[in-house]
Structure formats: structure tokens, C-alpha cells
Motif scaffolding. Structure first.
Motif, PDB file in Angstrom:
ATOM      1  N   VAL A 103       0.843  -1.200   0.000  1.00 40.31           N
ATOM      2  CA  VAL A 103       0.000   0.000   0.000  1.00 40.31           C
ATOM      3  C   VAL A 103       0.879   1.251   0.000  1.00 40.31           C
ATOM      4  O   VAL A 103       0.643   2.202  -0.762  1.00 40.31           O
ATOM      5  CB  VAL A 103      -0.947   0.002   1.220  1.00 40.31           C
ATOM      6  CG1 VAL A 103      -1.656   1.353   1.352  1.00 40.31           C
ATOM      7  CG2 VAL A 103      -1.973  -1.115   1.104  1.00 40.31           C
ATOM      8  N   MET A 104       1.909   1.245   0.856  1.00 40.17           N
ATOM      9  CA  MET A 104       2.800   2.400   0.936  1.00 40.17           C
ATOM     10  C   MET A 104       3.642   2.546  -0.330  1.00 40.17           C
ATOM     11  O   MET A 104       3.900   3.655  -0.804  1.00 40.17           O
ATOM     12  CB  MET A 104       3.707   2.286   2.167  1.00 40.17           C
ATOM     13  CG  MET A 104       2.972   2.431   3.486  1.00 40.17           C
ATOM     14  SD  MET A 104       4.078   2.492   4.927  1.00 40.17           S
ATOM     15  CE  MET A 104       4.763   0.812   4.905  1.00 40.17           C
ATOM     16  N   ALA A 105       4.065   1.416  -0.892  1.00 40.25           N
ATOM     17  CA  ALA A 105       4.867   1.452  -2.121  1.00 40.25           C
ATOM     18  C   ALA A 105       4.077   2.066  -3.273  1.00 40.25           C
ATOM     19  O   ALA A 105       4.599   2.884  -4.043  1.00 40.25           O
ATOM     20  CB  ALA A 105       5.332   0.045  -2.488  1.00 40.25           C
ATOM     21  N   ILE A 106       2.820   1.688  -3.394  1.00 38.52           N
ATOM     22  CA  ILE A 106       1.977   2.221  -4.460  1.00 38.52           C
ATOM     23  C   ILE A 106       1.685   3.696  -4.235  1.00 38.52           C
ATOM     24  O   ILE A 106       1.714   4.505  -5.173  1.00 38.52           O
ATOM     25  CB  ILE A 106       0.681   1.397  -4.566  1.00 38.52           C
ATOM     26  CG1 ILE A 106       1.000   0.018  -5.172  1.00 38.52           C
ATOM     27  CG2 ILE A 106      -0.378   2.119  -5.394  1.00 38.52           C
ATOM     28  CD1 ILE A 106      -0.141  -0.958  -5.129  1.00 38.52           C
ATOM     29  N   GLY A 107       1.423   4.081  -2.985  1.00 38.76           N
ATOM     30  CA  GLY A 107       1.198   5.494  -2.676  1.00 38.76           C
ATOM     31  C   GLY A 107       2.409   6.339  -3.004  1.00 38.76           C
ATOM     32  O   GLY A 107       2.297   7.415  -3.607  1.00 38.76           O
ATOM     33  N   ALA A 108       3.590   5.843  -2.627  1.00 34.73           N
ATOM     34  CA  ALA A 108       4.830   6.561  -2.930  1.00 34.73           C
ATOM     35  C   ALA A 108       5.046   6.656  -4.435  1.00 34.73           C
ATOM     36  O   ALA A 108       5.484   7.686  -4.959  1.00 34.73           O
ATOM     37  CB  ALA A 108       6.015   5.857  -2.268  1.00 34.73           C
ATOM     38  N   GLY A 109       4.707   5.580  -5.136  1.00 34.98           N
ATOM     39  CA  GLY A 109       4.861   5.563  -6.586  1.00 34.98           C
ATOM     40  C   GLY A 109       3.980   6.591  -7.274  1.00 34.98           C
ATOM     41  O   GLY A 109       4.419   7.297  -8.191  1.00 34.98           O
ATOM     42  N   TYR A 110       2.733   6.704  -6.827  1.00 32.00           N
ATOM     43  CA  TYR A 110       1.831   7.693  -7.412  1.00 32.00           C
ATOM     44  C   TYR A 110       2.349   9.111  -7.189  1.00 32.00           C
ATOM     45  O   TYR A 110       2.279   9.967  -8.080  1.00 32.00           O
ATOM     46  CB  TYR A 110       0.433   7.564  -6.799  1.00 32.00           C
ATOM     47  CG  TYR A 110      -0.370   6.403  -7.330  1.00 32.00           C
ATOM     48  CD1 TYR A 110      -0.299   6.024  -8.662  1.00 32.00           C
ATOM     49  CD2 TYR A 110      -1.223   5.677  -6.496  1.00 32.00           C
ATOM     50  CE1 TYR A 110      -1.045   4.968  -9.162  1.00 32.00           C
ATOM     51  CE2 TYR A 110      -1.975   4.621  -6.985  1.00 32.00           C
ATOM     52  CZ  TYR A 110      -1.881   4.273  -8.313  1.00 32.00           C
ATOM     53  OH  TYR A 110      -2.622   3.221  -8.804  1.00 32.00           O
TER      54      TYR A 110
END
Length: 327
Positions: free
Chosen positions: A84-91
Motif C-alpha cells: 500500500v505504501m509502495a503504491i502510494g509513494a509511486g503515485y
């Protein structure tokens, strides 16, 4: 030096396109139309927008869950919260530098679960390919349901634009475009990116192939349908935020959704392009440009705020996690 120039162009060109579309869109309106846009923005029912953001966040959670089905094939199962955090950071990273979010996502699971960078990126590319296929299917449905309205509209607009444009200006703009294309191709060849990253590409290929070798591929496809269902639902409920938009037919909703989705690829997170493209599509279905532009900006601003908040919290939590684990 060449790498620096390439990176600058990669960031600058989409931003320049976005600023140009904002400038062009703003200056084509009269003072009265601009006042209408501000009024629409102020008087919108933002409860519907909050609901749309809830659906958007559900899609992000589903994307985080879906990712593990591919990573399991590589022998890793990061915690759900890590994804979840990885995807948020990616966005969040994608808003600054286009496509940098994929690298940051891969770097996070590489650090947390030692997933090889190249293979992790391969799984993300597989996601993008499947998502593109779904988007193309939605595009086909949108075009079929809209009939000839879209084609005739843009044909008329292009004919009018060329009729009003002087030949000298057409040659000038064509020359500028050609020079930009040649410059980008020249820089890409000089860097010889593909030759230098041959082994890296092979690793990405292995990651990409996991979409066919994973044990839970059907769950993966179901999550994909859920993600895009949430995207469509997010867009649909937003039409009730501004009076006048809620009357548009399903074909208009699908066409505007597709236009907005592709606009994101042209500029950083759809900056400038997203509201402009949506306004132009809705114009085909009888929605005035001020109203369509307002709707586009409300959608873009709300989604961008969600990405910024979600991404910032993710980066903060990842930073705290890294600090604690380093002690």
C-alpha cells in the motif's frame, strides 16, 4: 551531460504541454465564462467528490493486494501495508517525474523483501500491459456507444482549425514538432539505453511472464476488474457534483473517462490535459465548455490531492520504518 538533458526533457516537455493547454483553455473563455467556471467550482456538491475518492482509494488497496499474487511467483510476499505504501509513494513520484513511480515501487519491495529490482519492475510492467488492455476495451465500448458523434466532432474541429490557420504558421508548428521528435530520437540513440540495460530487460521479462505462471491468476484478473470498476464508479458518482452534468448519457461518461485516462499519459498526472480533454469530449454531448472544464478541474484537483496526501503519508511512514529498522 546527455543523461541530464534527457531527464530534463522528460520532465519539462509534459509540463510545458500542460501549461500550454491551461493557457490556451483559459484565454479562449470570456470574462463571463470564467466567472461561470469559478461559480461551478465554488457551488459544487463535494460530498459526491469525497465518495468518488473513497472508491479511488479502494482501487489502490486492491492494486496493492493484487501485486502480491505476482510477487509470490518470485518467492516473495511483502506485507499488504508495504505494498500500500509502495503504491502510494509511486503515485506521488509520478506527479513529479513521469514513470519514476514504477522504479520507486520496485525499490521499496527490493529493500523490504529483497525482490530483485528488474523482476519487480517486470511485474509492474505486466500490470500496466493488462491495465492498458482493459482501457482499450473500455475505449472500444465508448466509441461504439457514442456512434459517429466523436469522429464527426473532432473532424469538424480539425477542419476549422486548419481553415483559420495561415500556411506559414502550419509550417512553423510542423517544423518545431519535427525538431522536437528528431531531438528526442537523437538523444535516445546516443544514450543507447537498451544496449546498456540488456540484462535488466531480461529480468523484467521474467517478471512480466509471472502473469501467466502465477498460481492465483484468476484472483489477479478479478482484482483487475474490481480496480477498473472502481475507476468507473469514481468517475460516475462525480457527475452528480455539478448540476447539468448528471444528465449526460452513459456513452458520454465512458468517452470522458477514456479521454481523462489517456490525458494522464500526456502530462504529469494529467496536468492541464485532463480537464481540457474532458471538456472537449463533453462538448460533443451538449455540455458547455465552462461547465465541462469545471467538471474536469474538480476531478483532477480532487484526485491529485488524494495522491499527494496518500503519497506523502506513504513516504513519511516508509521513512519512519527505515529509521526504526536502522537502529
Amino acid at each position: 551531460m546527455k543523461k541530464v538533458i534527457f531527464k530534463i526533457l522528460k520532465i519539462a516537455l509534459p509540463l510545458l504541454l500542460g501549461f500550454f493547454l491551461i493557457y490556451y483553455s483559459y484565454n479562449q473563455f470570456t470574462d463571463l465564462e470564467r466567472d461561470k467556471i469559478y461559480s461551478y467550482l465554488l457551488d459544487a456538491n463535494y460530498a459526491w467528490i469525497i465518495l468518488s475518492l473513497f472508491f479511488a482509494f479502494l482501487s489502490h488497496l486492491s492494486r496493492a493486494w493484487r501485486w502480491n499474487y505476482m510477487l509470490e511467483t518470485l518467492g516473495a510476499t511483502p506485507k499488504f501495508i508495504t505494498n500500500v505504501m509502495a503504491i502510494g509513494a509511486g503515485y506521488a513520484m509520478n506527479l513529479i517525474i513521469p514513470r519514476s513511480g514504477e522504479i520507486s515501487r520496485a525499490a521499496i519491495v527490493n529493500r523490504s523483501d529483497q525482490v530483485p529490482m528488474d523482476k519487480a519492475i517486470g511485474t509492474i510492467i505486466a500490470e500496466r500491459v493488462l491495465d492498458l488492455i482493459v482501457l482499450l476495451i473500455i475505449t472500444a465500448v465508448a466509441v461504439l456507444t457514442a456512434g459517429d458523434a466523436i469522429v464527426n466532432f473532432f473532424k469538424t474541429r480539425i477542419d476549422d482549425a486548419f481553415a483559420k490557420t495561415e500556411p506559414a504558421k502550419i509550417l512553423l508548428y510542423s517544423g518545431i514538432f519535427l525538431v522536437l521528435v528528431i531531438l528526442i530520437v537523437f538523444i535516445s540513440r546516443r544514450i543507447q539505453l537498451f544496449n546498456r540495460l540488456k540484462s535488466f530487460i531480461l529480468g523484467m521479462k521474467e517478471g512480466f511472464m509471472t502473469i501467466w505462471t502465477m498460481k492465483k491468476k484468476w484472483w489477479y484478473f478479478l482484482h483487475t476488474l474490481f480496480i477498473w470498476g472502481m475507476y468507473l464508479l469514481m468517475f460516475y458518482v462525480s457527475i452528480f457534483a455539478i448540476p447539468g452534468i448528471e444528465t449526460i448519457p452513459i456513452s458520454a461518461i465512458l468517452c470522458a473517462f477514456v479521454a481523462g485516462s489517456f490525458a494522464v499519459a500526456f502530462t504529469n498526472g494529467g496536468f492541464g490535459a485532463y480537464p481540457y480533454f474532458i471538456a472537449q469530449v463533453l462538448l460533443v454531448f451538449g455540455i458547455s465548455e465552462p461547465l465541462g472544464t469545471s467538471f474536469g478541474w474538480i476531478l483532477w484537483l480532487s484526485q491529485t490531492i488524494l495522491v499527494l496526501v496518500y503519497g506523502s503519508l506513504s513516504l513519511l511512514l516508509l521513512s519512519l520504518k527505515g529509521s526504526l529498522s536502522g537502529k
